[in-house]
Scaffold this active site. Structure first.
Site, PDB file in Angstrom:
ATOM      1  N   TYR A  69       0.805  -1.199   0.058  1.00  0.00           N
ATOM      2  CA  TYR A  69       0.049   0.090  -0.006  1.00  0.00           C
ATOM      3  C   TYR A  69       0.952   1.126   0.058  1.00  0.00           C
ATOM      4  O   TYR A  69       1.649   1.436   1.004  1.00  0.00           O
ATOM      5  CB  TYR A  69      -1.028  -0.065   1.221  1.00  0.00           C
ATOM      6  N   HIS A 107      -6.023   2.545   0.517  1.00  0.00           N
ATOM      7  CA  HIS A 107      -5.587   2.225   1.736  1.00  0.00           C
ATOM      8  C   HIS A 107      -5.549   3.371   2.476  1.00  0.00           C
ATOM      9  O   HIS A 107      -4.539   3.623   3.412  1.00  0.00           O
ATOM     10  CB  HIS A 107      -4.472   1.368   1.908  1.00  0.00           C
TER      11      HIS A 107
END
Length: 403
Positions: free
Chosen positions: A157, A210
């Site tokens: 992420y 995210h």
């Protein structure tokens, strides 16, 4: 139905292969027991404490049939509520109660919820790698296994493993998962272009931000993703920034999914009512189990919002099976995140859902259908030295980023 008295409640933390998983077992005077998932990977012992020291004493002697009443009792007994530790503890018991009720009725949970809307459950997998070659290989592997929905990433992420991200940190900068937002955004645009060029348009693709971007960058990024016709763009804002989804909905056509960090209905009520999102993807145990998830799914259905429950690899097979019962029964099912089962997990949790050609299938056994072997679980003790460094996200200057 005659009372089914709760006689004992046990909580276990086990680590078969990958993560600390929390399982709950509720026993009754009829010899029927139920199992549930209370996994909170980052705080498993806190959840175990709540189950055994606080919830068990108020439930012993109660009728296991009264699921709704017991759920409310557990949720309000501490007065303060809606936190992930309490919710996961409640969820483990709630799932076990549904498991018991299904076993007593001789029916799988999806039949208790009204029966099946579909026979198989469409799944998506997560493809990642340090570079395009690794991501490409991962996607090909999933395609060969029959998956048609894939979440595409390169470098975890925020792309913090991308070798192109040259980061100049301040002196004495703290440790963390550093990333450059602009380079991350550009790398994803390039990645998605390669995915579409290589795999065409029959493959449904997603991406998970995210919560790594500022609000302004999020809008820019969402617009850039329009060219690749994503199945959805996931978690592009934090839970406390839900109002910003209104601006995204007004200015981009990319389908939006959010919810894995949600813990109470105030976080999803407004965004669903206003149809600012397309998919709600909460983690069942983080909101309190099957009981509140059924209410959420029906609520979302009114506003044409589909479900995409959170299914990471730190979810026990019991928790995955519980989500899949909802997937079968709810008319507004969208897609199910799936991370696979390791051999040791199948050993400790017999009756795992079966996966064939990109679809999951439940056994049809009464209750949840996935069990828990206490003795085998002891072979895999909890890991007390888990490294959560990936959660310490930081910008190049060391500023912490809060998902």
């Amino acid at each position: 139905m005659k009372p089914t008295i709760i006689t004992d409640i046990k909580c276990f933390v086990t680590n078969p292969e990958r993560h600390n998983l929390v399982a709950v077992k509720v026993l009754t005077d009829k010899g029927v027991y139920g199992v549930g998932c209370a996994t909170f990977q980052q705080r498993p012992l806190a959840v175990k404490c709540v189950v055994e020291d606080y919830l068990k004493p108020i439930l012993i002697g109660r009728d296991a049939n009264d699921i709704e009443d017991l759920w409310n009792l557990m949720m309000v007994n501490s007065y303060w509520r809606n936190g992930p530790v309490l919710n996961n503890a409640v969820a483990g018991i709630d799932m076990a109660l549904w498991d018991i009720k299904g076993k007593l009725a001789g029916m799988p949970v999806y039949d208790l919820l009204g029966g099946k809307c579909r026979e198989g459950i469409a799944l998506y997998r997560h493809a990642d790698g340090k570079n395009w070659e690794e991501v490409r290989e991962c996607i090909y592997g999933y395609v060969e296994e029959g998956y048609r929905y894939i979440r595409c990433h390169m470098g975890l992420y925020g792309g913090n493993l991308d070798s192109r991200q040259v980061l100049v940190k301040p002196e004495n900068a703290p440790e963390g998962a550093y990333y450059n937002p602009r380079l991350y955004m550009q790398s994803v645009v390039e990645l998605m272009d390669k995915v579409r060029t290589e795999f065409g348009w029959n493959l449904e693709i997603m991406h998970d931000v995210h919560e790594r971007l500022s609000l302004a960058d999020t809008l820019t990024f969402a617009r850039e993703m329009e060219a690749f016709k994503l199945f959805f763009l996931e978690d592009c804002v934090r839970p406390d920034q839900g109002e910003y989804l209104r601006y995204l909905r007004e200015q981009t056509s990319v389908p939006l999914a959010i919810g894995e960090l949600f813990t109470n209905q105030t976080e999803w009520r407004t965004i669903i009512q206003n149809q600012w999102i397309d998919f709600i993807r909460v983690h069942l145990s983080d909101i309190g189990g099957i009981t509140p998830a059924v209410r959420l799914a029906h609520f979302a259905d009114v506003y044409q919002v589909r479900t995409a429950w959170h299914g990471p690899n730190d979810l026990s097979p019991i928790g995955m099976a519980a989500q899949m019962h909802l997937d079968l029964a709810m008319p507004n099912f969208g897609i199910q995140e799936f991370s696979g089962f390791e051999d040791a997990e199948r050993e400790v949790f017999p009756g795992c859902p079966e996966v064939r050609n990109g679809y999951a299938y439940l056994s049809g056994a009464p209750g949840i259908g996935t069990g828990f072997d206490e003795k085998l679980a002891k072979k895999y003790p909890a890991n007390e030295n888990v490294n959560f460094g990936w959660l310490s996200s930081r910008l190049p200057d060391g500023t912490p980023v809060r998902p």
